[in-house]
Design a protein around this motif. Structure first.
Motif, PDB file in Angstrom:
ATOM      1  N   MET A   1       0.937  -1.227   0.075  1.00  0.00           N
ATOM      2  CA  MET A   1      -0.199  -0.127   0.053  1.00  0.00           C
ATOM      3  C   MET A   1       0.858   1.224   0.236  1.00  0.00           C
ATOM      4  N   MET A   2       0.272   2.342  -0.611  1.00  0.00           N
ATOM      5  CA  MET A   2       1.134   3.379  -0.574  1.00  0.00           C
ATOM      6  C   MET A   2       0.997   4.105   0.773  1.00  0.00           C
ATOM      7  N   ALA A   3       2.038   5.091   0.692  1.00  0.00           N
ATOM      8  CA  ALA A   3       2.382   5.774   2.018  1.00  0.00           C
ATOM      9  C   ALA A   3       1.472   6.999   1.777  1.00  0.00           C
ATOM     10  N   LEU A   4       0.542   7.341   2.532  1.00  0.00           N
ATOM     11  CA  LEU A   4      -0.406   8.415   2.525  1.00  0.00           C
ATOM     12  C   LEU A   4      -0.033   9.671   3.499  1.00  0.00           C
ATOM     13  N   GLY A   5       1.237   9.433   4.134  1.00  0.00           N
ATOM     14  CA  GLY A   5       1.572  10.497   4.887  1.00  0.00           C
ATOM     15  C   GLY A   5       0.907  10.780   6.304  1.00  0.00           C
ATOM     16  N   PRO A   6       1.188  11.946   6.768  1.00  0.00           N
ATOM     17  CA  PRO A   6       0.442  12.158   8.344  1.00  0.00           C
ATOM     18  C   PRO A   6      -1.059  12.352   7.986  1.00  0.00           C
ATOM     19  N   HIS A   7      -1.505  12.529   6.846  1.00  0.00           N
ATOM     20  CA  HIS A   7      -2.888  12.687   6.452  1.00  0.00           C
ATOM     21  C   HIS A   7      -3.817  11.786   6.052  1.00  0.00           C
ATOM     22  N   ALA A   8      -3.142  10.468   6.359  1.00  0.00           N
ATOM     23  CA  ALA A   8      -3.767   9.314   5.805  1.00  0.00           C
ATOM     24  C   ALA A   8      -5.361   9.072   6.249  1.00  0.00           C
ATOM     25  N   SER A   9      -5.473   9.252   7.758  1.00  0.00           N
ATOM     26  CA  SER A   9      -6.744   9.076   8.128  1.00  0.00           C
ATOM     27  C   SER A   9      -7.850   9.781   7.147  1.00  0.00           C
ATOM     28  N   PHE A  10      -7.549  11.108   7.200  1.00  0.00           N
ATOM     29  CA  PHE A  10      -8.119  12.294   6.543  1.00  0.00           C
ATOM     30  C   PHE A  10      -8.662  11.766   5.131  1.00  0.00           C
ATOM     31  N   ILE A  11      -7.620  11.341   4.543  1.00  0.00           N
ATOM     32  CA  ILE A  11      -7.786  11.083   3.202  1.00  0.00           C
ATOM     33  C   ILE A  11      -8.834   9.689   2.942  1.00  0.00           C
ATOM     34  N   VAL A  12      -8.617   8.663   3.931  1.00  0.00           N
ATOM     35  CA  VAL A  12      -9.260   7.652   3.883  1.00  0.00           C
ATOM     36  C   VAL A  12     -10.731   7.840   4.095  1.00  0.00           C
ATOM     37  N   VAL A  13     -10.885   8.403   5.123  1.00  0.00           N
ATOM     38  CA  VAL A  13     -12.255   8.784   5.772  1.00  0.00           C
ATOM     39  C   VAL A  13     -13.052   9.753   4.466  1.00  0.00           C
ATOM     40  N   ALA A  14     -12.432  10.716   3.971  1.00  0.00           N
ATOM     41  CA  ALA A  14     -12.736  11.362   2.731  1.00  0.00           C
ATOM     42  C   ALA A  14     -13.247  10.527   1.654  1.00  0.00           C
ATOM     43  N   TYR A  15     -12.596   9.379   1.453  1.00  0.00           N
ATOM     44  CA  TYR A  15     -12.980   8.559   0.154  1.00  0.00           C
ATOM     45  C   TYR A  15     -14.178   7.688   0.684  1.00  0.00           C
ATOM     46  N   LEU A  16     -13.800   7.269   1.936  1.00  0.00           N
ATOM     47  CA  LEU A  16     -15.351   6.620   2.159  1.00  0.00           C
ATOM     48  C   LEU A  16     -16.455   7.383   2.559  1.00  0.00           C
ATOM     49  N   ALA A  17     -16.575   8.480   2.767  1.00  0.00           N
ATOM     50  CA  ALA A  17     -17.682   9.393   2.739  1.00  0.00           C
ATOM     51  C   ALA A  17     -18.145   9.710   1.264  1.00  0.00           C
ATOM     52  N   THR A  18     -17.311   9.767   0.191  1.00  0.00           N
ATOM     53  CA  THR A  18     -17.533  10.000  -0.922  1.00  0.00           C
ATOM     54  C   THR A  18     -18.345   8.563  -1.564  1.00  0.00           C
TER      55      THR A  18
END
Length: 58
Positions: free
Chosen positions: A1-18
């Motif tokens: 899996m690619m590294a999403l950095g310190p904002h990984a949780s925000f990115i994952v939650v944003a995609y799930l919400a979408t």
């Protein structure tokens, strides 16, 4: 899996919400289509025709 950095949780939650919103809208559209078809079939069974199916009175 690619590294999403310190904002990984925000990115994952944003995609799930979408995904949830898009799926919700899809379900809503499919259900509304079924309701509209049911209403249209009921009206047609009572003899009410669509304007596009009426004969022209010229």
């Amino acid at each position: 899996m690619m590294a999403l950095g310190p904002h990984a949780s925000f990115i994952v939650v944003a995609y799930l919400a979408t995904v949830i919103v898009v799926l919700g809208l899809t379900v809503w559209i499919v259900r509304d289509y079924a309701v509209q078809r049911r209403i249209l079939n009921d009206l047609e069974s009572r003899g009410i025709k669509r304007r596009s199916q009426r004969e022209d009175r010229a």
